[in-house]
Design a protein around this motif. Structure first.
Motif, PDB file in Angstrom:
ATOM      1  N   GLY A 101      68.527  77.184  73.565  1.00  0.00           N
ATOM      2  CA  GLY A 101      69.332  76.554  72.533  1.00  0.00           C
ATOM      3  C   GLY A 101      68.464  75.816  71.527  1.00  0.00           C
ATOM      4  N   VAL A 102      69.104  74.929  70.774  1.00  0.00           N
ATOM      5  CA  VAL A 102      68.387  74.262  69.680  1.00  0.00           C
ATOM      6  C   VAL A 102      67.242  73.393  70.223  1.00  0.00           C
ATOM      7  N   ILE A 103      67.445  72.702  71.331  1.00  0.00           N
ATOM      8  CA  ILE A 103      66.412  71.819  71.881  1.00  0.00           C
ATOM      9  C   ILE A 103      65.218  72.631  72.355  1.00  0.00           C
ATOM     10  N   GLU A 104      65.507  73.709  73.047  1.00  0.00           N
ATOM     11  CA  GLU A 104      64.425  74.532  73.570  1.00  0.00           C
ATOM     12  C   GLU A 104      63.629  75.176  72.441  1.00  0.00           C
ATOM     13  N   LEU A 105      64.356  75.616  71.385  1.00  0.00           N
ATOM     14  CA  LEU A 105      63.659  76.216  70.250  1.00  0.00           C
ATOM     15  C   LEU A 105      62.756  75.200  69.548  1.00  0.00           C
ATOM     16  N   ALA A 106      63.285  74.000  69.359  1.00  0.00           N
ATOM     17  CA  ALA A 106      62.483  72.958  68.706  1.00  0.00           C
ATOM     18  C   ALA A 106      61.256  72.624  69.553  1.00  0.00           C
ATOM     19  N   ALA A 107      61.423  72.618  70.853  1.00  0.00           N
ATOM     20  CA  ALA A 107      60.282  72.335  71.730  1.00  0.00           C
ATOM     21  C   ALA A 107      59.255  73.452  71.647  1.00  0.00           C
ATOM     22  N   GLN A 108      59.733  74.712  71.622  1.00  0.00           N
ATOM     23  CA  GLN A 108      58.815  75.847  71.529  1.00  0.00           C
ATOM     24  C   GLN A 108      57.998  75.777  70.238  1.00  0.00           C
ATOM     25  N   LYS A 109      58.637  75.353  69.173  1.00  0.00           N
ATOM     26  CA  LYS A 109      57.945  75.256  67.902  1.00  0.00           C
ATOM     27  C   LYS A 109      57.144  73.965  67.761  1.00  0.00           C
ATOM     28  N   GLY A 110      57.311  73.024  68.717  1.00  0.00           N
ATOM     29  CA  GLY A 110      56.620  71.742  68.618  1.00  0.00           C
ATOM     30  C   GLY A 110      57.148  70.894  67.476  1.00  0.00           C
ATOM     31  N   ASP A 111      58.429  71.084  67.159  1.00  0.00           N
ATOM     32  CA  ASP A 111      59.032  70.392  66.007  1.00  0.00           C
ATOM     33  C   ASP A 111      59.549  69.025  66.450  1.00  0.00           C
ATOM     34  N   LEU A 112      58.685  68.031  66.373  1.00  0.00           N
ATOM     35  CA  LEU A 112      59.024  66.678  66.814  1.00  0.00           C
ATOM     36  C   LEU A 112      60.110  66.059  65.952  1.00  0.00           C
ATOM     37  N   ARG A 113      60.077  66.371  64.651  1.00  0.00           N
ATOM     38  CA  ARG A 113      61.087  65.822  63.733  1.00  0.00           C
ATOM     39  C   ARG A 113      62.474  66.313  64.121  1.00  0.00           C
ATOM     40  N   MET A 114      62.560  67.590  64.455  1.00  0.00           N
ATOM     41  CA  MET A 114      63.859  68.162  64.828  1.00  0.00           C
ATOM     42  C   MET A 114      64.380  67.524  66.123  1.00  0.00           C
ATOM     43  N   ILE A 115      63.493  67.361  67.094  1.00  0.00           N
ATOM     44  CA  ILE A 115      63.923  66.768  68.362  1.00  0.00           C
ATOM     45  C   ILE A 115      64.365  65.321  68.141  1.00  0.00           C
ATOM     46  N   ASN A 116      63.621  64.589  67.337  1.00  0.00           N
ATOM     47  CA  ASN A 116      64.013  63.198  67.063  1.00  0.00           C
ATOM     48  C   ASN A 116      65.374  63.129  66.375  1.00  0.00           C
ATOM     49  N   TYR A 117      65.663  64.121  65.512  1.00  0.00           N
ATOM     50  CA  TYR A 117      66.974  64.155  64.851  1.00  0.00           C
ATOM     51  C   TYR A 117      68.084  64.303  65.876  1.00  0.00           C
ATOM     52  N   PHE A 118      67.895  65.225  66.822  1.00  0.00           N
ATOM     53  CA  PHE A 118      68.919  65.418  67.840  1.00  0.00           C
ATOM     54  C   PHE A 118      69.033  64.205  68.758  1.00  0.00           C
ATOM     55  N   LEU A 119      67.906  63.527  69.000  1.00  0.00           N
ATOM     56  CA  LEU A 119      67.977  62.292  69.774  1.00  0.00           C
ATOM     57  C   LEU A 119      68.754  61.222  69.024  1.00  0.00           C
TER      58      LEU A 119
END
Length: 828
Positions: A101-119
């Motif tokens: 899903g979105v979290i796993e994809l962001a983690a795979q890409k190393g997208d810290l900004r995206m993960i922080n947004y979802f947090l």
């Protein structure tokens, strides 16, 4: 409805159908227009497509991934587009064909900004932490590594304080340890360890790590060949070892052997630092564990080898701290480390150019030498004193001075000659500076008072030098210290400044104490202190201050608090040393002072039975002091004949000269004879009649300066007796070295002019030649009097431990402690 309206509606339907057909049209990859717009970040186009048809929002690609526009935007890092899709209501729960899903994809890409947004949005359909932690456990190395890297980044720095509770809530700790135990890649394991290290500062996390078998898991990983994994596992163990309640489990799981093996096999400096610090924590936790570390056969060889092989400052700091901890207050460990070359390593580091390394090494020397004559001797033989003295005199920083002075005093130990050597090396002026050091430097106050007290005692004392340097006033100030051991040291130092060998008063120092209000402080301590030892030591020092000084005695007598009853009561203390010193105080006040003897008698007087236990004691220290006391107080002991008391005391003193093998006792006994030889007529003759002259002459030829000096001074006073003069002349005629020794030691003391004149006459008419090969050096003081050539009966407080009261401590590491006897083994 009109025909035109109907036609228009039909036309719009046709156009919508055509537009929908275009939107739903897929390319050869199975992607529609909205997919391309989302992937490339064309947010306006995405909005138009969704506005045209809401089902476009969740329209999946027709390929093997089955991706929604939101997943494509997240996967391609299009933050604004992804954010807009979420605002439009995109399903955050959707997972593609790969269960991503979105979290796993962001983690795979190393997208810290995206993960922080979802947090930040904290959406109920998007539990970030549970999905990330679940992703960490993936059996695919790439997924596990990317998830671990992302959680590691999120929990760094301030993230630890922000998110540690959330991770505990999703049971992250056991999951991470499961990852470390699994067959996943070392990189994934490294990130799992790193996450734990980010959170380990929190006690709850440590507790969870221990519960989840984190100690066993980390210890197993110490066998890995991967340097990164080795570093994080050793670091985690170090954190756990810093908490005392986990040390038992660490030791039970074999942490000591595992960490020492790292000392042997590992060459990575960072890993060695962690292993060294962990062992320091374990050794500091319990005495048994310290012994376990020290008794591990490979420990000290490996530790000393590390000192020689590495020059990293951080590692050397850790190694010196570990050495200090392991050897501290453990004689076996001290000997083991020193025997493997540890003393040499620390001495070399004490000469290092880096100040921090120097100080740590000096602390190590202090711990290595403390209360251990064997290691003290080894350090002294390797010239370990010189760097300490150089740094002490070069630095004005109080902390550095405390460190160096403490190490020097620990090296001196219980040996009187070493103490004098250290005190001379430090110097009178610096010792006085120690006394004036501002709080909280109790150690410097203690060493300053002890050092001056040592230098003020003996045949070649520094009473005049200390007087010229104004050393009395700061000692008087220390009488107000709240620390008992400092007060006692100051009291004893003042006493030694007031009288020399043979109770010869030093008028200048006595008057300095008087002018500095020291007499008033001493009287107050004698009467009001809650500690018996302080009271009796104060009384004894008052007596020495008053010897031969009417001004001081008048000041004492005029004090409303002073009364001999206070001292007489101490004669019946439960503490044997207090009783002995009380007798010494009365003897000091009575010394060549009939008026004070009468006052003592009128205040209740003394009884012979008070001295009998000491006179009959197997303790030579007690016997020597008590013998002197009964001779001086014999006139006011009503239950024993004066002549009998005097004869008993003199006989005991002379017998001790013949029997004792302890230089400390011999010096004390010779001093006591010197005192009584100029008290009243008849005593010199009694000393002569029991063979005192021969014994004192023999003692003049011993190597110990304190013994030979005290014996020479006693003979100087005996030389005023005609019979003694004849005997001395005969001995000096046979052995002219005796005459040189007499003149050397009595330069500031009395010796019969008639004796000198007669000897010169004998010399003029000719004397037998001297065989220089069979004679002792005139001056026994050496450049290093504590290393070579000292006989087996050196004056040490350890000798007194075998037969006498417990001495005061040799090192001031803990200023709160104090012992019962001064460093000179006497009551003066």
């Amino acid at each position: 409805m009109s025909i035109f309206a109907s036609q228009r509606q039909d036309q719009e339907k046709d156009e919508y159908a055509k537009e929908r057909e275009v939107m739903d049209e897929l390319d050869e990859n199975g992607w529609a227009q909205i997919h391309h717009s989302a992937f490339h970040g064309f947010t306006k186009s995405v909005e138009r497509f969704v506005a045209a048809s809401e089902d476009q929002l969740e329209f999946p690609t027709n390929d093997h991934n089955h991706m929604t526009p939101l997943l494509l935007a997240v996967g391609s890092g299009q933050f604004d587009t992804a954010k807009r899709l979420v605002d439009l209501g995109a399903d955050l729960r959707f997972l593609n064909q790969l269960n991503v899903g979105v979290i796993e994809l962001a983690a795979q890409k190393g997208d810290l900004r995206m993960i922080n947004y979802f947090l930040d949005i904290n959406h109920k359909d998007c539990p970030v932490w549970s999905r990330l932690v679940k992703f960490v456990v993936s059996d695919q190395d790439d997924n596990a590594e990317s998830a671990g890297r992302m959680v590691h980044e999120l929990t760094k720095g301030e993230g630890s304080d922000r998110y540690w509770g959330d991770l505990l809530a999703v049971n992250a700790v056991p999951i991470l340890l499961k990852v470390i135990q699994s067959l996943v890649s070392d990189k994934a394991k490294f990130y799992a360890f790193s996450i734990l290290l980010n959170l380990i500062a929190h006690d709850e996390v440590k507790e969870e790590v221990v519960k989840a078998q984190g100690i066993q898991t980390s210890l197993k990983k110490l066998q890995t060949k991967d340097k990164d994994l080795l570093l994080v596992s050793s670091t985690l163990l170090c954190h756990l070892a810093s908490v005392e309640k986990y040390v038992d489990r660490l030791v039970a799981e074999g942490a000591i052997n595992a960490l020492i093996k790292l000392w042997q096999d590992c060459g990575d400096i960072k890993v060695l630092i962690q292993a060294t610090n962990a062992l320091s924590y374990i050794a500091a936790a319990k005495k048994d564990y310290k012994q376990t570390v020290g008794t591990t056969p490979e420990c000290f060889p490996a530790l000393v080898k590390l000192f020689s092989e590495h020059r990293s400052k951080d590692l050397l700091m850790a190694l010196t701290m570990s050495a200090s901890t392991v050897v501290s207050r453990d004689e076996s460990n001290q000997n083991g480390f020193a025997n493997e070359g540890g003393a040499t390593a620390l001495i070399e580091l004490a000469n290092d150019k880096d100040g921090d390394i120097q100080l740590n090494a000096i602390k190590g020397i202090h711990m290595l030498a403390k209360d251990n004559p064997h290691t003290q001797e080894m350090i002294l033989e390797q010239n370990g004193v010189e760097p300490l003295l150089l740094l002490l005199k070069r630095s004005s920083t109080p902390d550095t001075q405390v460190c160096c002075a403490s190490a020097l005093w620990a090296l001196a130990g219980d040996d009187i000659e070493r103490c004098r050597y250290m005190a001379r090396g430090i110097g009178v002026n610096l010792l006085i500076d120690f006394l004036n050091a501002q709080e909280p430097h109790d150690i410097l106050h203690y060493i300053g008072a002890e050092g001056l007290g040592v230098l003020a005692h003996g045949p070649h004392n520094k009473q005049d030098v200390i007087a010229r340097a104004n050393g009395v006033q700061p000692l008087v100030r220390l009488l107000r210290s709240p620390k008992k051991n400092i007060v006692l040291s100051a009291i004893r130092a003042l006493r030694n400044l007031c009288v020399g060998i043979g109770y010869i008063p030093h008028h200048t120092n006595q008057m300095s104490i008087l002018s500095a209000r020291g007499i008033r402080y001493l009287v107050a301590l004698m009467v009001h202190s809650r500690n018996e030892l302080v009271r009796v030591e104060s009384a004894l020092t008052l007596g020495c201050c008053a010897v031969g000084n009417t001004d001081v005695m008048t000041e004492i007598s005029d004090s409303l608090d002073f009364n001999y009853i206070h001292i007489l009561r101490l004669l019946y203390s439960k503490d044997s040393l207090v009783r002995l010193l009380a007798g010494g105080a009365l003897a000091a006040f009575s010394y060549n002072n009939l008026g004070q003897q009468q006052e003592i008698e009128e205040s209740g007087g003394v009884r012979h039975h008070c001295f009998v236990p000491f006179l009959e004691s197997s303790d030579e220290f007690y016997r020597s002091n008590a013998a002197f006391q009964v001779v001086v107080l014999s006139r006011i002991i009503p239950d024993e004949d004066q002549a009998s008391s005097s004869a008993e005391g003199i006989k005991l003193l002379v017998d001790l000269l013949h029997q004792s093998k302890n230089d400390l006792i011999l010096a004390l006994t010779a001093d006591c004879l010197a005192r009584i030889c100029h008290t009243r007529a008849g005593i010199p003759a009694a000393v002569i009649s029991v063979g005192g002259i021969d014994l004192l002459c023999n003692l003049m030829l011993v190597e110990n300066e304190q013994v030979s000096g005290a014996a020479a001074i006693a003979l100087g006073y005996l030389s005023f007796n005609f019979m003694a003069e004849r005997i001395l002349l005969n001995k000096c005629r046979i052995d002219p070295l005796l005459y040189k020794l007499l003149r050397h030691y009595t330069a500031n003391y009395r010796i019969s002019k008639s004796f000198i004149k007669e000897y010169k006459h004998y010399k003029h008419i000719g004397l037998p030649p001297i065989d220089a090969n069979q004679k002792t050096s005139l001056v026994s003081q050496k450049n290093i009097p504590l290393i070579k050539g000292l006989n087996e009966h050196r004056p040490t407080m350890a000798n007194l431990r075998e037969t006498g009261p417990t001495p005061r401590p040799s090192s001031p590491t803990n200023p709160q402690e104090s012992r019962s006897c001064d460093r000179f083994g006497s009551v003066t």
